[in-house]
Design an enzyme around this catalytic site. Structure first.
Site, PDB file in Angstrom:
ATOM      1  NE  ARG A  48      -7.677   2.294   1.567  1.00  0.00           N
ATOM      2  CZ  ARG A  48      -7.456   1.879   0.335  1.00  0.00           C
ATOM      3  NH1 ARG A  48      -8.139   0.853  -0.154  1.00  0.00           N
ATOM      4  NH2 ARG A  48      -6.563   2.475  -0.428  1.00  0.00           N
ATOM      5  CG  ASP A  99      -0.752   4.930   2.935  1.00  0.00           C
ATOM      6  OD1 ASP A  99       0.312   4.289   2.895  1.00  0.00           O
ATOM      7  OD2 ASP A  99      -1.735   4.662   2.228  1.00  0.00           O
ATOM      8  CG  ASP A 158      -2.907  13.419  -1.884  1.00  0.00           C
ATOM      9  OD1 ASP A 158      -2.739  12.266  -1.461  1.00  0.00           O
ATOM     10  OD2 ASP A 158      -2.397  13.816  -2.957  1.00  0.00           O
ATOM     11  CB  SER A 159       0.768  17.178  -2.897  1.00  0.00           C
ATOM     12  OG  SER A 159       1.056  15.925  -3.498  1.00  0.00           O
ATOM     13  CB  CYS A 205       4.572   1.278   0.276  1.00  0.00           C
ATOM     14  SG  CYS A 205       4.960   2.883  -0.459  1.00  0.00           S
ATOM     15  CG  PHE A 217       1.030  11.035   2.336  1.00  0.00           C
ATOM     16  CD1 PHE A 217       1.833  11.755   1.469  1.00  0.00           C
ATOM     17  CD2 PHE A 217       1.413  10.921   3.671  1.00  0.00           C
ATOM     18  CE1 PHE A 217       3.021  12.348   1.925  1.00  0.00           C
ATOM     19  CE2 PHE A 217       2.591  11.500   4.122  1.00  0.00           C
ATOM     20  CZ  PHE A 217       3.397  12.219   3.240  1.00  0.00           C
TER      21      PHE A 217
END
Length: 394
Positions: free
Chosen positions: A210, A298, A248-249, A338, A226
């Site tokens: 970040r 991400d 984002d959801s 990830c 995300f």
């Protein structure tokens, strides 16, 4: 103590101190050890090789702990491992950072145990039946070392079913964490929900990344996909981004992000939140003709296992293609995976394919990784799950 006999020719990984032994490598088991019992692993000649947690339900039938036969796996053994892990993170914690991963499972020789520090609270995830048995000792040692206000068990990972375990969400010691626990990372304040948030409440594995991305954000238009509770968003705004759009959801994540902007007294006029499926929103932004200087991707784990890798590669390619199409020429794409099954070379290949489909040229200018509180054990390369690339898109 029960004995597990290894098949002939299956010694190599054990000798190299890899902590996993799959069920297919076992010739036979003497007696009937219960799931979570510590057993002795012997080669086909009867020679001692290691001690480990046994579980007949898991494909990873043995989680190896100790290769020295004279060392007893007792209460002091666990206390020593916990103390070593905590001590190794001491330099990470300071006035600008009071959150980190204290124990990282196999990397800290405690397979299946994850402990995250969030200010005065600890969040615990237990993923193996053997480690679950040892939690009273683990918790006692953590209390002695850190004296936290509370320790919360967030053991709700789907992988627990393979160990014959159910889900747990409960206080193990001290107080139940409040709805919002305030932490500081890189000098930025975050309100996190330990009990109801994703994973253990926060993704401290992106701490360094970040900061690195934010160093490029001054005066730039940033798209954070995300975004969760705003790790990349907050760092970019603090670094002087011209604007940041966060997608984002999760409604809870978006609301928490808005709260975090207020906590840091950042300029809300420079920020836009969008609650939406990211892939759908990327297409909508493209149709609207919007362009950005930095795009952050991400996503969650697309490849939970090697069997899912081919499908995941297609998903990563399409996602990154869409991200590239939203960048001005010379813009930066900070993209991550990830998925442990996706190595960095494969990820680079996926990005090359995405660039080809997007009609773009890509330069890899920086390679992201997980921070020092998520170490990778030399004998366990599978622990290197987070990888990413900072790309200049032309």
């Amino acid at each position: 103590m029960f004995d597990v006999i290894l098949k002939k020719g299956k010694e190599k990984a054990v000798v190299q101190r890899h902590p996993w032994l799959f069920s297919g490598a076992i010739e036979r088991v003497k007696g009937k050890p219960a799931n979570g019992d510590i057993v002795r692993l012997l080669n086909d000649k009867g020679d001692f090789m290691a001690y480990g947690f046994y579980n007949s339900q898991s494909r990873v039938a043995l989680r190896l702990l100790e290769w020295n036969e004279s060392v007893e796996i007792d209460e002091n053994w666990y206390r020593k491992r916990v103390a070593m892990a905590v001590a190794s993170r001491s330099e990470i914690l300071n006035d600008n950072n009071n959150t980190c991963r204290l124990i990282f499972s196999e990397a800290d020789y405690l397979p299946g145990l994850i402990v995250d520090k969030y200010a005065d609270y600890l969040a615990v995830q237990v993923l193996t039946s053997g480690m679950e048995r040892e939690m009273p000792v683990i918790i006692d040692e953590l209390q002695k070392l850190l004296n936290p206000v509370g320790i919360f068990d967030k053991s709700d990972a789907a992988s627990r079913v393979h160990e014959g375990l159910g889900t747990i969400n409960q206080v193990l010691a001290g107080q139940h964490p409040p709805g919002i626990v305030e932490v500081v990372e890189n000098g930025i304040r975050y309100g996190i929900n330990i009990a109801e948030g994703q994973k253990s409440g926060f993704y401290c594995d992106q701490r360094d990344n970040r900061r690195i991305v934010a160093a490029h954000a001054k005066g730039k238009r940033v798209l954070d996909c995300f975004c969760y509770t705003g790790g990349f968003t907050l760092n970019a705004l603090k670094s002087g981004a011209l604007s940041v759009t966060s997608v984002d959801s999760s409604a809870l994540a978006i609301e928490t992000l808005k709260t975090n902007i207020g906590l840091n007294k950042l300029d809300i006029s420079k920020h836009t939140t969008i609650q939406s499926d990211v892939n759908k929103q990327l297409r909508a932004l493209r149709e609207d003709g919007q362009q950005f200087d930095i795009v952050v991707l991400d996503p969650p784990k697309y490849a939970p296992s090697r069997s899912a890798l081919d499908k995941a590669m297609r998903a990563y390619k399409d996602l990154n293609r869409l991200g590239m199409l939203l960048l001005e020429s010379g813009g930066l794409l900070a993209t991550f995976s990830c998925s442990g099954a996706m190595d960095i070379d494969t990820f680079k290949q996926v990005l090359a394919w995405a660039a080809l489909d997007a009609g773009k040229e890509v330069q890899f200018i920086y390679q992201f990784c997980q921070p020092e509180d998520h170490p990778v054990r030399a004998s366990f390369p599978e622990g290197e799950y987070l990888k990413g690339l900072l790309c200049r898109v032309l």
